[in-house]
Scaffold this motif. Structure first.
Motif, mmCIF file in Angstrom:
data_model
loop_
_atom_site.group_PDB
_atom_site.id
_atom_site.type_symbol
_atom_site.label_atom_id
_atom_site.label_comp_id
_atom_site.label_asym_id
_atom_site.label_seq_id
_atom_site.Cartn_x
_atom_site.Cartn_y
_atom_site.Cartn_z
ATOM 1 N N ASN A 30 32.983 43.675 52.372
ATOM 2 C CA ASN A 30 33.151 45.096 52.069
ATOM 3 C C ASN A 30 32.153 45.926 52.877
ATOM 4 N N GLU A 87 39.582 42.189 47.155
ATOM 5 C CA GLU A 87 39.932 43.422 46.444
ATOM 6 C C GLU A 87 39.204 43.563 45.113
ATOM 7 N N ARG A 91 35.740 46.270 43.984
ATOM 8 C CA ARG A 91 35.874 47.120 42.797
ATOM 9 C C ARG A 91 34.816 46.783 41.742
ATOM 10 N N SER A 253 50.805 42.738 48.514
ATOM 11 C CA SER A 253 49.996 43.870 48.043
ATOM 12 C C SER A 253 50.415 44.298 46.642
ATOM 13 N N GLY A 257 47.912 44.130 43.569
ATOM 14 C CA GLY A 257 47.674 45.380 42.839
ATOM 15 C C GLY A 257 47.900 45.217 41.347
ATOM 16 N N ILE A 274 38.920 53.273 42.623
ATOM 17 C CA ILE A 274 39.685 52.854 43.794
ATOM 18 C C ILE A 274 41.091 52.479 43.329
ATOM 19 N N PRO A 275 42.124 53.196 43.758
ATOM 20 C CA PRO A 275 43.489 52.862 43.324
ATOM 21 C C PRO A 275 43.853 51.429 43.717
ATOM 22 N N SER A 276 44.675 50.804 42.914
ATOM 23 C CA SER A 276 45.066 49.422 43.204
ATOM 24 C C SER A 276 45.869 49.313 44.495
ATOM 25 N N SER A 277 46.454 50.418 44.915
ATOM 26 C CA SER A 277 47.219 50.423 46.168
ATOM 27 C C SER A 277 46.322 50.499 47.397
ATOM 28 N N ASN A 278 45.050 50.854 47.192
ATOM 29 C CA ASN A 278 44.086 50.931 48.295
ATOM 30 C C ASN A 278 43.545 49.530 48.569
ATOM 31 N N GLN A 279 44.138 48.839 49.540
ATOM 32 C CA GLN A 279 43.781 47.455 49.819
ATOM 33 C C GLN A 279 43.459 47.251 51.298
ATOM 34 N N ILE A 280 42.458 46.420 51.549
ATOM 35 C CA ILE A 280 42.018 46.186 52.934
ATOM 36 C C ILE A 280 42.049 44.706 53.323
#
Length: 579
Positions: A30, A87, A91, A253, A257, A274-280
């Motif tokens: 991260n 992820e 968080r 994803s 999520g 941090i929205p669950s859809s925000n993934q790296i």
């Protein structure tokens, strides 16, 4: 390859390797905000349990964080759950990503819980962990083992669990005071009567084990997305059915999520901003692809460099003339071979598991089945190859034999060249793992740093893969080089033959779950799902190595050696050990 092109390929390979290593490390940590450490615990019996600890900077003794144990499925390792680890840790969750016993870097063991108990015990020793907020997530068999281990009286006070791609039931699960989320893919190719108790993934809402865990009657049906029970009193149950396959749920994803949202609802202390859809995590996997691409490029460069040395030049023989005219017989034989290969896969795979697993030392059950299937098919192919040539009264056998009978000194030199190339590849693999925690990986196709136990398995299986590659390369360079066939055509045909049967099997396997709602090859799910999809991407690399090395050396030995190392390395590192 001209010196200018070789230099350019070397630069491209080095850049891909370095950039991929740095990118994957930045995502994994991260961008420096998570401390990632590979650890192991050794018990009194000397059994080693390997895992990776993800510790966010926000987790301290003064600000304790919730913690989650991740457990991969069968025939895998902790990297399979890496997207979840990335992820969840970003968080604010402390994450322990486990190599189950018999998998990855962990030892063989008879522990029925695969070491999960020991990791939850370990969490209680960490002063930065809030032991009142512990959870777990597993995929496939990992989810089953994790849930059953936790549900038995719940000695570690686990609050929440996610079962990804697995249906777990039993009285202990039904009566447990643990919030449980079931994620069963709408296209789960692993679903069927033998494990889910239903015809296919379409019927996920009526899976008997899920109904039992929800405390519902056998003729009931679960409503996806509806919460049953109460999260507050830890009786919460929910079923979600995203559009994803079983094997690729770990790279979905949507599914990841869903895990994030469930833990946000059931554990306290995570960062919900941090929205669950925000993934790296995708960028980390992309970094792994770059590492693999870089090493493959450098393998070709190293082959070219070694063959330019006087010592290895002496092992090169002139490429023999192409003797076979292109005709319909070739396509008939190719298609027939692929069909026989497809039809026989389950029977030969099962026979191989049964026979070879009884041989002391051969502990990779799924590899036993797969290599047996491949060897039987390749021996049948070469027998047919010889028969067809025998029927050609004017076939020039002396040209055919030039590929094989090059003298033992030349063979040893080519094997030595292959050994040097692959030792260099191993060094690169270990370097990226040691310095930045990188892996050589393309989705499920992975070559990894091996433990001593795994190197022992490598040594046992390598001769079998070498025989397979020697025969296969011989058949390809003799059967696919038609009169008038250039290098490009030769490469395309080699890729086609290497990948065709596996591709058709995988298309039928996965396509049936989408269009028919059932897996028509459900009984073959272990050989296809656990082995063939791991190997399929490598068949294209294998083809490139075959053509390149043959064109450079005029014989089959260098290509066969390098490909045998690659496939043995992949099998030794990713397949579960037998008891």
């Amino acid at each position: 390859m001209k010196p200018k092109k070789m230099k350019m390929l070397a630069i491209v390979g080095a850049v891909l390797f370095l950039f991929g290593s740095i990118l994957s490390h930045l995502i994994d940590t991260n961008f420096g905000n998570t401390e990632v450490t590979e650890l192991n615990i050794t018990n009194a019996a000397g059994e080693q349990l390997a895992f990776t600890l993800y510790k966010p900077d926000s987790a301290t003794a003064e600000n304790q964080a919730p913690a989650i144990v991740l457990c991969h499925g069968g025939n895998g390792n902790r990297e399979a759950m890496s997207p979840f680890a990335v992820e969840l840790s970003r968080r604010g969750y402390v994450v322990l990503n486990l190599d189950q016993y018999k998998n990855g870097d962990s030892s063989n063991s008879t522990d029925p819980n695969k070491g999960i108990d020991r990791l939850f015990e370990y969490l209680y020793t960490l002063d930065f962990v809030d032991v009142e907020n512990l959870g777990g997530a597993g995929h496939s068999a990992g989810g089953a083992v994790l849930t059953v281990a936790a549900a038995n009286d719940n000695p570690y006070n686990i609050k929440s669990i996610v079962c990804n791609g697995v249906a777990v039931g039993g009285d202990a699960v039904t009566d447990s005071n643990i919030n449980i989320l079931y994620i069963l893919g709408r296209w789960d190719e692993n679903a069927g009567p033998s494990n889910w108790g239903v015809p296919g993934p379409k019927y996920a809402t009526t899976v008997p084990k899920v109904l039992q865990a929800f405390g519902m009657a056998e003729d009931d049906e679960v409503v996806p997305g509806q919460l049953y029970g109460s999260i507050e009193d830890r009786s919460g149950r929910m079923l979600l059915t995203p559009n994803c396959f079983h094997a690729f749920m770990r790279y979905s994803s949507t599914a990841i999520g869903m895990d994030i949202d469930w833990f946000a609802d059931t554990l306290q202390g995570g960062d919900t901003s941090i929205p669950s859809s925000n993934q790296i995590w995708q960028f980390k996997e992309f970094g792994y692809w770059l590492i693999m691409a870089g090493i493959i490029c450098l393998v070709f460069v190293m082959v070219q460099l070694l063959l330019s040395l006087k010592f290895f030049k002496e092992a090169i023989v002139p490429e023999n003339d192409m003797q076979i005219a292109k005709n319909k017989k070739f396509w008939i034989i190719t298609i027939a071979t692929c069909l026989v290969s497809m039809i026989s896969v389950q029977a030969l795979y099962a026979a191989g598991k049964n026979v070879m697993s009884k041989i002391p030392g051969f502990q990779l059950e799924h590899t036993n089945g797969t290599i047996f299937w491949q060897l039987v098919i390749i021996f049948a192919v070469i027998a047919l190859n010889f028969l067809l040539k025998k029927l050609q009264t004017k076939y020039a056998w002396e040209e055919d034999l030039k590929i094989i009978k090059i003298g033992w000194k030349r063979v040893l030199k080519l094997f030595l060249a292959g050994l040097i190339v692959m030792v260099a590849a191993v060094v690169l693999c270990y370097a990226t793992r040691f310095f930045v925690g990188g892996h050589v990986k393309f989705v499920q196709c992975e070559i990894t740093a091996l433990s001593p136990l795994r190197w022992g398995q490598f040594a046992r299986y390598f001769p079998l893969f070498l025989i397979l590659q020697l025969i296969g390369t011989y058949v390809h360079v003799n059967g696919l080089r038609f009169i008038g066939c250039n290098t490009k055509h030769f490469l395309i045909l080699t890729m086609l033959v290497n990948a065709l049967s596996m591709t058709l099997l995988c298309l039928a396997f996965y396509g049936s779950t989408i269009f028919m709602d059932v897996s028509i090859l459900h009984t073959s799910r272990f050989v296809i799902g656990s082995c063939l999809i791991n190997m399929l991407p490598f068949t294209f690399v294998q083809s490139g190595i075959e053509v390149f090395c043959f064109k450079k050396t005029g014989s089959i030995y260098l290509a066969a050696f390098i490909n045998a190392v690659l496939f043995t390395w992949m099998a030794a590192g990713s397949v579960m050990l037998a008891a």
